[in-house]
Design an enzyme around this catalytic site. Structure first.
Site, PDB file in Angstrom:
ATOM      1  N   TRP A  32     -23.365  32.560  35.553  1.00 33.82           N
ATOM      2  CA  TRP A  32     -23.255  31.226  36.150  1.00 33.82           C
ATOM      3  C   TRP A  32     -24.418  30.915  37.084  1.00 33.82           C
ATOM      4  O   TRP A  32     -24.443  29.875  37.719  1.00 33.82           O
ATOM      5  CB  TRP A  32     -21.931  31.104  36.919  1.00 33.82           C
ATOM      6  CG  TRP A  32     -21.668  32.240  37.859  1.00 33.82           C
ATOM      7  CD1 TRP A  32     -22.149  32.380  39.131  1.00 33.82           C
ATOM      8  CD2 TRP A  32     -20.887  33.409  37.602  1.00 33.82           C
ATOM      9  NE1 TRP A  32     -21.714  33.560  39.686  1.00 33.82           N
ATOM     10  CE2 TRP A  32     -20.925  34.202  38.776  1.00 33.82           C
ATOM     11  CE3 TRP A  32     -20.141  33.852  36.512  1.00 33.82           C
ATOM     12  CZ2 TRP A  32     -20.249  35.429  38.867  1.00 33.82           C
ATOM     13  CZ3 TRP A  32     -19.480  35.065  36.607  1.00 33.82           C
ATOM     14  CH2 TRP A  32     -19.538  35.836  37.776  1.00 33.82           C
ATOM     15  N   GLU A  45     -16.843  29.286  40.410  1.00 28.31           N
ATOM     16  CA  GLU A  45     -16.461  29.236  41.813  1.00 28.31           C
ATOM     17  C   GLU A  45     -14.960  29.437  41.996  1.00 28.31           C
ATOM     18  O   GLU A  45     -14.524  30.130  42.922  1.00 28.31           O
ATOM     19  CB  GLU A  45     -16.894  27.893  42.433  1.00 28.31           C
ATOM     20  CG  GLU A  45     -18.388  27.744  42.621  1.00 28.31           C
ATOM     21  CD  GLU A  45     -18.969  28.778  43.576  1.00 28.31           C
ATOM     22  OE1 GLU A  45     -18.240  29.212  44.503  1.00 28.31           O
ATOM     23  OE2 GLU A  45     -20.126  29.171  43.403  1.00 28.31           O
ATOM     24  N   THR A  51     -11.698  36.944  44.715  1.00 27.99           N
ATOM     25  CA  THR A  51     -11.864  37.868  43.589  1.00 27.99           C
ATOM     26  C   THR A  51     -13.235  38.527  43.648  1.00 27.99           C
ATOM     27  O   THR A  51     -14.239  37.854  43.897  1.00 27.99           O
ATOM     28  CB  THR A  51     -11.719  37.117  42.243  1.00 27.99           C
ATOM     29  OG1 THR A  51     -10.443  36.487  42.191  1.00 27.99           O
ATOM     30  CG2 THR A  51     -11.858  38.070  41.070  1.00 27.99           C
ATOM     31  N   GLY A  89      -4.465  36.799  39.820  1.00 24.91           N
ATOM     32  CA  GLY A  89      -3.788  36.466  41.072  1.00 24.91           C
ATOM     33  C   GLY A  89      -4.101  35.065  41.569  1.00 24.91           C
ATOM     34  O   GLY A  89      -4.895  34.334  40.975  1.00 24.91           O
ATOM     35  N   TYR A 128     -16.118  23.712  50.640  1.00 24.51           N
ATOM     36  CA  TYR A 128     -17.046  24.737  50.164  1.00 24.51           C
ATOM     37  C   TYR A 128     -17.356  24.569  48.680  1.00 24.51           C
ATOM     38  O   TYR A 128     -18.525  24.552  48.274  1.00 24.51           O
ATOM     39  CB  TYR A 128     -16.489  26.147  50.410  1.00 24.51           C
ATOM     40  CG  TYR A 128     -17.175  27.158  49.521  1.00 24.51           C
ATOM     41  CD1 TYR A 128     -18.457  27.603  49.820  1.00 24.51           C
ATOM     42  CD2 TYR A 128     -16.585  27.592  48.333  1.00 24.51           C
ATOM     43  CE1 TYR A 128     -19.129  28.473  48.977  1.00 24.51           C
ATOM     44  CE2 TYR A 128     -17.243  28.466  47.486  1.00 24.51           C
ATOM     45  CZ  TYR A 128     -18.507  28.898  47.814  1.00 24.51           C
ATOM     46  OH  TYR A 128     -19.169  29.744  46.965  1.00 24.51           O
ATOM     47  N   ASP A 146     -18.998  29.826  53.380  1.00 23.79           N
ATOM     48  CA  ASP A 146     -17.941  30.731  52.937  1.00 23.79           C
ATOM     49  C   ASP A 146     -17.938  31.953  53.860  1.00 23.79           C
ATOM     50  O   ASP A 146     -18.625  31.973  54.885  1.00 23.79           O
ATOM     51  CB  ASP A 146     -18.128  31.131  51.472  1.00 23.79           C
ATOM     52  CG  ASP A 146     -19.317  32.067  51.254  1.00 23.79           C
ATOM     53  OD1 ASP A 146     -20.163  32.203  52.164  1.00 23.79           O
ATOM     54  OD2 ASP A 146     -19.404  32.671  50.169  1.00 23.79           O
ATOM     55  N   CYS A 207     -28.990  47.150  58.864  1.00 23.44           N
ATOM     56  CA  CYS A 207     -29.733  46.363  59.858  1.00 23.44           C
ATOM     57  C   CYS A 207     -31.184  46.815  59.999  1.00 23.44           C
ATOM     58  O   CYS A 207     -32.069  46.011  60.306  1.00 23.44           O
ATOM     59  CB  CYS A 207     -29.028  46.432  61.205  1.00 23.44           C
ATOM     60  SG  CYS A 207     -27.378  45.679  61.198  1.00 23.44           S
ATOM     61  N   CYS A 210     -33.324  44.882  57.589  1.00 27.13           N
ATOM     62  CA  CYS A 210     -32.965  43.473  57.495  1.00 27.13           C
ATOM     63  C   CYS A 210     -34.162  42.560  57.732  1.00 27.13           C
ATOM     64  O   CYS A 210     -34.962  42.777  58.650  1.00 27.13           O
ATOM     65  CB  CYS A 210     -31.866  43.147  58.505  1.00 27.13           C
ATOM     66  SG  CYS A 210     -31.304  41.435  58.425  1.00 27.13           S
TER      67      CYS A 210
END
Length: 367
Positions: A32, A45, A51, A89, A128, A146, A207, A210
């Site tokens: 996607w 989405e 999930t 679910g 969202y 999100d 970190c 990062c």
């Protein structure tokens, strides 16, 4: 000198350059991604809500294979859609998909809406999801927020306002919009979410490697593991389900769950729900048992053949399954009789699916 709005929109976004570069080198290749088909983006989405990607991948491919466009989904039988969704679910997602697909056909002539407002008006699509579809499919300047975005932004900017409060939601929505790369909103949104999913993870993020280590407030103040902050805690309530796989000849009984309870529109075996755990002997003395098995004559009941604790977001289901073989046809009000071999045609909860799998493995003669 005050900038004109057009100039303001064109200015570089603070995080964009680093995110785009990181994404180009690190993103996952998914079916996607890199497409502008709003329908397929929408399906991905919804599938990925609550999930993991690894699990959602298979469901997405099956769903798109069976329903390649919004018209085919709108024309689908409800039970077929629920069966295809079985095991994923949060079944309200499947029900909302069907409703929204039919809204697209009825209100938009079968063409997926091309504005944020039109997308947002569809059943089951919130801020969202609407922002994701609008930016990925149409390049519209809407910022996604999100769980991954909350985490990345709260850490970089050291924000400890709880993300599950009205104040927190407004604050992060405004910040995300301010930081949005309006020259490539879709690519930026994808990069920001992917960075949160793969690098700025909830526990033990890397970190030291990062791209934002030099400007991350949480890292500088040693609060990485503390952010983002959530204020509320979900109250999990126990429920006690006693299921009966009733077998007479080649038939069994099921019903479709209705109302506003869990697993709506899924099928289940005859059920007696109790307020606490009860032994079989006590269940057999109750009114619910007598109502189900009225007219059944002599009833043979196995000992418990399957039991488990099934955890949902707001409930813990303590389940027990029994095999019942009556001498005569029981009353079973509210249930329908079907041939045992057709049981697999009906969408059931993951809990019931687990029982049926165990039954097929350990008691194949009962199928």
């Amino acid at each position: 000198m005050k900038r004109e709005p057009e100039e303001q929109e064109a200015r570089p976004a603070p995080l964009a350059a680093d995110l785009h570069k990181w994404y180009a080198a690190n993103h996952r290749v998914l079916p996607w991604r890199g497409i502008t088909d709003a329908y397929r983006i929408w399906i991905s989405e919804i599938v990925l809500q609550q999930t993991r990607v690894a699990q959602g991948f298979e469901y997405y491919n099956r769903f798109i294979s069976r329903f390649p466009d919004v018209r085919s989904l709108a024309a689908a039988d409800d039970d077929e859609v629920m069966k295809l969704w079985q095991g994923l679910g949060y079944y309200s997602r499947a029900r909302n998909l069907l409703t929204a697909a039919r809204q697209v056909v009825e209100r938009f002539g079968g063409e997926f809406p091309t504005t944020y407002e039109g997308i947002r008006s569809l059943q089951g699509i919130g801020d969202y999801t609407a922002a994701a579809i609008a930016s990925f499919a149409y390049g519209l300047p809407h910022a996604v927020v999100d769980g991954n975005v909350y985490r990345v932004l709260s850490r970089i900017y050291g924000i400890d306002t709880p993300i599950d409060t009205t104040e927190g939601k407004k604050l992060f929505a405004a910040l995300a919009d301010e930081l949005l790369d309006r020259r490539d909103p879709g690519g930026y949104n994808q990069a920001l979410m992917e960075f949160g999913a793969l690098h700025c993870v909830p526990r033990s993020p890397r970190c030291g490697e990062c791209i934002f280590a030099d400007r991350c407030v949480a890292l500088a103040t040693r609060r990485v593991e503390e952010l983002p902050v959530k204020q509320g805690r979900t109250v999990v309530k126990p429920r006690y389900f006693n299921y009966f796989y009733v077998r007479r000849g080649g038939d069994t009984w099921i019903r479709r769950r209705e109302g506003r309870d869990i697993w709506r529109n899924l099928y289940e075996l005859p059920l007696i729900e109790t307020t606490e755990e009860q032994p079989l002997e006590l269940l057999q003395q109750g009114e619910a048992w007598n109502e189900l098995f009225r007219g059944a004559g002599r009833v043979s009941v196995s000992s418990q053949v399957y039991g488990c604790k099934h955890i949902l977001s707001h409930r813990v289901i303590h389940a027990r399954f029994y095999v019942v073989e009556p001498a005569d046809t029981p009353a079973m009000p509210g249930y329908v009789k079907i041939p045992v071999e057709r049981l697999g045609d009906y969408a059931v909860s993951r809990l019931t699916e687990g029982f049926l799998e165990q039954l097929a493995e350990n008691y194949p003669s009962l199928f």
